[in-house]
Design an enzyme around this catalytic site. Structure first.
Site, PDB file in Angstrom:
ATOM      1  N   ALA A 119      45.657  33.026  96.853  1.00 33.69           N
ATOM      2  CA  ALA A 119      46.858  32.954  97.652  1.00 33.69           C
ATOM      3  C   ALA A 119      48.126  33.048  96.564  1.00 33.69           C
ATOM      4  O   ALA A 119      48.027  32.397  95.473  1.00 33.69           O
ATOM      5  CB  ALA A 119      47.226  31.678  98.446  1.00 33.69           C
ATOM      6  N   CYS A 120      49.110  33.796  96.673  1.00 33.09           N
ATOM      7  CA  CYS A 120      50.083  34.060  95.771  1.00 33.09           C
ATOM      8  C   CYS A 120      51.035  32.600  95.553  1.00 33.09           C
ATOM      9  O   CYS A 120      51.432  31.940  96.392  1.00 33.09           O
ATOM     10  CB  CYS A 120      51.062  34.830  96.349  1.00 33.09           C
ATOM     11  SG  CYS A 120      52.704  34.948  95.181  1.00 33.09           S
ATOM     12  N   ILE A 121      50.666  32.193  94.068  1.00 35.21           N
ATOM     13  CA  ILE A 121      51.551  31.037  93.878  1.00 35.21           C
ATOM     14  C   ILE A 121      52.902  30.660  94.573  1.00 35.21           C
ATOM     15  O   ILE A 121      53.223  29.592  94.838  1.00 35.21           O
ATOM     16  CB  ILE A 121      51.237  30.515  92.470  1.00 35.21           C
ATOM     17  CG1 ILE A 121      51.768  29.138  92.226  1.00 35.21           C
ATOM     18  CG2 ILE A 121      52.110  31.482  91.475  1.00 35.21           C
ATOM     19  CD1 ILE A 121      51.256  28.559  90.692  1.00 35.21           C
TER      20      ILE A 121
ATOM     21  N   LEU B 269      46.538  36.861  99.581  1.00 31.53           N
ATOM     22  CA  LEU B 269      47.298  36.219 100.649  1.00 31.53           C
ATOM     23  C   LEU B 269      48.886  36.394 100.087  1.00 31.53           C
ATOM     24  O   LEU B 269      49.005  35.500  98.920  1.00 31.53           O
ATOM     25  CB  LEU B 269      47.010  34.804 101.081  1.00 31.53           C
ATOM     26  CG  LEU B 269      45.725  34.789 101.407  1.00 31.53           C
ATOM     27  CD1 LEU B 269      45.399  33.334 102.011  1.00 31.53           C
ATOM     28  CD2 LEU B 269      44.911  35.490 102.565  1.00 31.53           C
TER      29      LEU B 269
ATOM     30  N   ALA C 276      52.933  30.461  98.008  1.00 29.65           N
ATOM     31  CA  ALA C 276      52.255  29.254  98.527  1.00 29.65           C
ATOM     32  C   ALA C 276      53.278  28.017  98.320  1.00 29.65           C
ATOM     33  O   ALA C 276      53.408  27.094  99.413  1.00 29.65           O
ATOM     34  CB  ALA C 276      50.977  29.088  98.027  1.00 29.65           C
TER      35      ALA C 276
END
Lengths: 116, 138, 93, 93, 116, 138
Positions: free
Chosen positions: B83-85, B45, B88
């Protein structure tokens, strides 16, 4: 073969371009060959003299200047789109190569991606 | 090349649920891929797509609950959802680790989604046969 | 089954700048798959593409777009997966 | 201070369909204020509007857009507030 | 005077149109006169025979059919945009009035808003 | 009509932070309006704009924390900030009341934002001199 990350949205109005840049930098960090293509309204990333302090953002000029250092192979820009946005050679950031973003160009890359 | 050759996919979702059609298109695609005997290595994501990992989305009961549908699908098939940090954290999607680290009042990441860097995306591109992106529309 | 050089997955309506760009960039060995808002391109007199154009049936049905007989081949999600496997490269617009 | 019938706040780039529509809809008693990506319209040979065109200076500076002398009046956020008060109606595109 | 809510994005691909509809219904619920204008790709809201079950959405046709009952004064559509999307009169939902979305039209409303 | 006539504004934000410029443009506008002696009656978050009310957004420390900046501004000037309930629930923005009602694991609405229906928008339009919208860009 190399990956082409395409930026076709202008800077500051949305975050998609910044996230495209992060994708390119990540590939480069993992020693994957990558180039950036600016086309459409995305060519406005390449204009000299951006001062986004008043709108509380950091200039993308500095990020782009760091691209070669991080290992991004080329900053490409569609010549026709630059002309359409009144971007003459002397207003373009250093290190930009003008190309024609056509069918032929895309066949030079094994992967092509947008950030959103 | 035959259709029956097993392939592996990394899917990247950049469009948010209840804002774009991307989560539905991607789920229909992923289900069809598995039905055809292919493997889905990973779902990544990115950008607004991280909203798909929300534990708090509460749409009306007659609308699909996309974060729950995706979570169930990932668990059933043992597919990592990441999910890409950077995306996010900016957008307020955090797990318990990030909650502590940033001293936040809560966490809202739905299991089995995890948070990690773009390296997961780079790795997925290298190890999967195909990487397919599902962006927001207009 | 013929080889596809690049599969272009196009989910934007004809109003979006990526719609025209995708059509102009697709070469004769490419296939364009219209999904989501992209299927609305079937109802406009859009610039024709040099590549083959397919459209995702569930997105056409959702929008009430009926294929004029023979003008466009429709596919389902299963066929979309098969197309991505057949293509050497996939670009999502 | 002249009356403004409608103040059109336009934040889309010239690529976006709303850009052309806003320009075509603005009447001679209207004012168009370009903000955010809208200021990029100053650098293209966009269709000219019949209304008056202003641009938000902080968004121009951010994007490195320099006003050709006399072609467009620039305003700051204070003047933007004053414009919304002067206009009988405000439409954000 | 009345409010005009404008929908210029197609249905199903994004939620902006649904949220525009909610705005119109809310105004009507508070007895504020309101009309809807469909223009650009937004005219695709008005096509008969939408079947979005497979993509897991509810048809917007039913919502629009309820608009007069909820007190929305008019469903307007730009005639040229309908033509551009191949929408002949017989393919349009009932109760739609074709107009020219020009300067003149907008002056009939004291407020005009998009949902996003 | 003089510029000095006091006006009142309802502001509607439909673009999300870290995705659009809308929260910054709207805050600059609101600050200028108050400086000019006008009143800001209400800020209404709609669609993707509800993300501005997140209590969990954690951007890098050298970027503005838009939900915090907006919260501080609203508190300083006693301006009600309202997120549309339908938009907020779909997108996973919930207060403690909705958390209980939907049996969710957490809440993530940042004070002083509250959640309410579109009626707040309708009322704002009627009572303020001007309603100004800040949408996402492209």
């Amino acid at each position: 073969m190399s990956t082409l990350i395409v930026i076709d949205q202008p800077p500051y109005g949305s975050w998609a371009g910044r996230e495209a840049l992060d994708m390119a930098f990540s590939l480069a960090a993992f020693d994957q060959p990558v180039s950036l293509l600016f086309c459409g309204a995305g060519v406005n990333w390449l204009r000299k003299g951006q001062e986004p302090g008043t709108i509380r953002q950091k200039s993308v000029e500095k990020n782009l200047a760091a691209a070669p250092i991080f290992g991004v192979e080329a900053l490409l820009a569609d010549g026709d789109d630059c002309k359409r946005y009144g971007l003459e050679a002397e207003q373009l950031l250093d290190g930009v190569t003008l190309v024609q973003a056509d069918s032929q160009l895309f066949t030079n890359y094994s992967h092509t991606a947008f950030a959103g | 090349m035959q259709d029956s050759t097993p392939f592996s996919f990394t899917l990247v979702i950049t469009g948010a649920p209840y804002s774009s059609q991307a989560p539905q298109s991607a789920l229909s695609f992923a289900a069809a891929a598995i039905k055809a005997g292919h493997r889905v290595d990973r779902v990544f994501l990115y950008g607004d797509g991280v909203q798909l990992a929300s534990a708090l989305a509460s749409p009306p009961s007659d609308e699909p609950q996309w974060p729950r549908e995706w979570s169930t699908f990932l668990e059933e098939h043992g597919i990592p959802g990441v999910a890409c940090i950077a995306s996010a954290l900016r957008r307020g999607l955090v797990d318990e680790g990030e909650q502590k680290r940033y001293e936040l009042p809560a966490s809202n990441l739905r299991a089995p989604f995890t948070i990690a860097g773009l390296g997961e995306w780079v790795e997925g591109r290298m190890s999967s046969s195909r990487t397919v992106y599902f962006h927001g529309s207009d | 089954m013929t080889e596809i050089q690049t599969l272009h997955i196009l989910n934007k309506s004809p109003e979006h700048p990526r719609f025209a760009r995708c059509l102009s960039i697709a070469g004769p060995a490419d296939t364009i798959l219209l999904i989501e808002n992209g299927v609305l391109g079937l109802s406009t007199a859009s610039a024709s593409a040099s590549g083959k154009v397919l459209a995702l049936e569930p997105d056409m049905a959702a929008r009430g777009i009926v294929s004029q007989s023979g003008t466009v081949e429709t596919v389902d999600y299963d066929a979309m997966v098969a197309l991505t496997a057949r293509a050497q490269q996939v670009i999502s617009w």
